[in-house]
Design a protein around this motif. Sequence first.
Motif, PDB file in Angstrom:
ATOM      1  N   ASP A  87       1.025  -1.221  -0.031  1.00  0.00           N
ATOM      2  CA  ASP A  87      -0.075   0.077  -0.021  1.00  0.00           C
ATOM      3  C   ASP A  87       0.890   1.258   0.028  1.00  0.00           C
ATOM      4  OD1 ASP A  87      -1.578   2.149   0.851  1.00  0.00           O
ATOM      5  OD2 ASP A  87      -3.018   1.016   1.815  1.00  0.00           O
ATOM      6  N   ILE A  88       1.019   1.783  -1.125  1.00  0.00           N
ATOM      7  CA  ILE A  88       1.991   2.925  -1.406  1.00  0.00           C
ATOM      8  C   ILE A  88       1.597   4.403  -0.506  1.00  0.00           C
ATOM      9  CG2 ILE A  88       1.093   3.882  -3.451  1.00  0.00           C
ATOM     10  CD1 ILE A  88       4.656   3.453  -2.912  1.00  0.00           C
ATOM     11  N   ASP A  89       0.296   4.275  -0.290  1.00  0.00           N
ATOM     12  CA  ASP A  89      -0.101   5.594   0.658  1.00  0.00           C
ATOM     13  C   ASP A  89       0.396   5.269   2.072  1.00  0.00           C
ATOM     14  OD1 ASP A  89      -1.306   6.910  -1.549  1.00  0.00           O
ATOM     15  OD2 ASP A  89      -3.123   5.879  -1.205  1.00  0.00           O
ATOM     16  N   GLU A  90       0.264   4.054   2.607  1.00  0.00           N
ATOM     17  CA  GLU A  90       0.761   3.725   3.882  1.00  0.00           C
ATOM     18  C   GLU A  90       2.444   3.757   3.792  1.00  0.00           C
ATOM     19  OE1 GLU A  90      -0.783   0.109   5.429  1.00  0.00           O
ATOM     20  OE2 GLU A  90      -2.879   0.568   5.003  1.00  0.00           O
ATOM     21  N   ALA A  91       2.851   3.402   2.877  1.00  0.00           N
ATOM     22  CA  ALA A  91       4.297   3.523   3.127  1.00  0.00           C
ATOM     23  C   ALA A  91       4.846   4.826   2.922  1.00  0.00           C
ATOM     24  CB  ALA A  91       5.123   2.480   1.805  1.00  0.00           C
ATOM     25  N   MET A  96       7.407   9.337   5.506  1.00  0.00           N
ATOM     26  CA  MET A  96       7.362  10.986   5.730  1.00  0.00           C
ATOM     27  C   MET A  96       7.480  10.976   7.367  1.00  0.00           C
ATOM     28  SD  MET A  96       4.450  11.965   3.021  1.00  0.00           S
ATOM     29  CE  MET A  96       3.949  13.186   4.073  1.00  0.00           C
ATOM     30  N   LYS A  97       6.706  10.212   8.081  1.00  0.00           N
ATOM     31  CA  LYS A  97       7.070  10.332   9.635  1.00  0.00           C
ATOM     32  C   LYS A  97       8.334  10.139  10.014  1.00  0.00           C
ATOM     33  CE  LYS A  97       5.225   8.554  13.837  1.00  0.00           C
ATOM     34  NZ  LYS A  97       4.153   7.569  14.580  1.00  0.00           N
ATOM     35  N   ARG A  98       8.936   9.085   9.620  1.00  0.00           N
ATOM     36  CA  ARG A  98      10.456   8.879  10.057  1.00  0.00           C
ATOM     37  C   ARG A  98      11.558   9.859   9.696  1.00  0.00           C
ATOM     38  NH1 ARG A  98       9.234   3.782   8.031  1.00  0.00           N
ATOM     39  NH2 ARG A  98      10.711   3.826   6.222  1.00  0.00           N
ATOM     40  N   MET A  99      11.180  10.741   8.294  1.00  0.00           N
ATOM     41  CA  MET A  99      11.699  11.612   7.821  1.00  0.00           C
ATOM     42  C   MET A  99      11.873  12.905   8.713  1.00  0.00           C
ATOM     43  SD  MET A  99      11.598  11.018   3.604  1.00  0.00           S
ATOM     44  CE  MET A  99      12.588  12.675   3.203  1.00  0.00           C
ATOM     45  N   ASN A 104      13.715  16.618  13.130  1.00  0.00           N
ATOM     46  CA  ASN A 104      13.531  17.270  14.278  1.00  0.00           C
ATOM     47  C   ASN A 104      14.567  16.828  15.223  1.00  0.00           C
ATOM     48  OD1 ASN A 104      11.363  18.502  13.395  1.00  0.00           O
ATOM     49  ND2 ASN A 104       9.967  16.898  13.924  1.00  0.00           N
ATOM     50  N   LYS A 105      15.626  15.698  15.029  1.00  0.00           N
ATOM     51  CA  LYS A 105      16.662  15.392  15.882  1.00  0.00           C
ATOM     52  C   LYS A 105      17.496  16.606  15.843  1.00  0.00           C
ATOM     53  CE  LYS A 105      16.233  10.317  15.468  1.00  0.00           C
ATOM     54  NZ  LYS A 105      16.916   9.217  14.948  1.00  0.00           N
ATOM     55  N   LYS A 106      18.190  16.859  17.098  1.00  0.00           N
ATOM     56  CA  LYS A 106      19.074  17.837  17.118  1.00  0.00           C
ATOM     57  C   LYS A 106      20.236  17.463  16.625  1.00  0.00           C
ATOM     58  CE  LYS A 106      17.297  19.687  21.542  1.00  0.00           C
ATOM     59  NZ  LYS A 106      17.757  19.840  23.080  1.00  0.00           N
ATOM     60  N   ASP A 107      20.662  16.227  16.553  1.00  0.00           N
ATOM     61  CA  ASP A 107      21.949  15.988  15.970  1.00  0.00           C
ATOM     62  C   ASP A 107      21.861  15.794  14.399  1.00  0.00           C
ATOM     63  OD1 ASP A 107      21.865  12.139  16.644  1.00  0.00           O
ATOM     64  OD2 ASP A 107      20.388  13.529  16.002  1.00  0.00           O
ATOM     65  N   TYR A 108      20.421  16.391  13.785  1.00  0.00           N
ATOM     66  CA  TYR A 108      20.456  15.895  12.363  1.00  0.00           C
ATOM     67  C   TYR A 108      21.275  16.970  11.644  1.00  0.00           C
ATOM     68  CZ  TYR A 108      18.430  15.548   7.803  1.00  0.00           C
ATOM     69  OH  TYR A 108      18.071  15.323   6.668  1.00  0.00           O
ATOM     70  N   GLU A 109      22.236  16.697  10.519  1.00  0.00           N
ATOM     71  CA  GLU A 109      22.839  17.886   9.862  1.00  0.00           C
ATOM     72  C   GLU A 109      22.504  17.598   8.395  1.00  0.00           C
ATOM     73  OE1 GLU A 109      26.916  18.036  10.998  1.00  0.00           O
ATOM     74  OE2 GLU A 109      26.685  17.489  13.066  1.00  0.00           O
ATOM     75  N   ALA A 110      22.080  18.700   7.865  1.00  0.00           N
ATOM     76  CA  ALA A 110      21.566  18.470   6.373  1.00  0.00           C
ATOM     77  C   ALA A 110      22.976  18.731   5.460  1.00  0.00           C
ATOM     78  CB  ALA A 110      20.742  19.506   5.922  1.00  0.00           C
TER      79      ALA A 110
END
Length: 124
Positions: A87-91, A96-99, A104-110
């Motif tokens: 189910d592509i919509d669920e996937a 998107m939630k994981r991304m 939002n993680k403090k240690d995330y560095e784009a």
Amino acid sequence: MEKKDMQKFLDTYLKKWNETYKTQSKEMQASLILMKLMTKTGKLSREVARAFGLVSRKHLEKPSKLDSELAGVIIYTKLLAKSLNIDIDEALASKMKRMEENINKKDYEAQGDMEDQAGCGCRE
């Protein structure tokens, strides 16, 4: 395009795909669709690179429309998901939630992602 119209198109296309390629198994069907998706993704990649002047167009080669190439990637992605009973919509919602959690993680560095891409050899 409405979701029901897309589903009808995908059902019809997969039926025709199976008739054309005489696919014997779901595994083979998924493999063939994946190969087509890879081809479409490669063409989109070349067109994006050409649009930004990173790669020159071959003599007499006609330009493709980026929107058409991107649409092809989306359609074959949906066909692959359908052939794998995903189910592509669920996937998409889950991804998107994981991304969003990663962003939002403090240690995330784009910047780390950008540095990794700098050495991709796109200008060759």
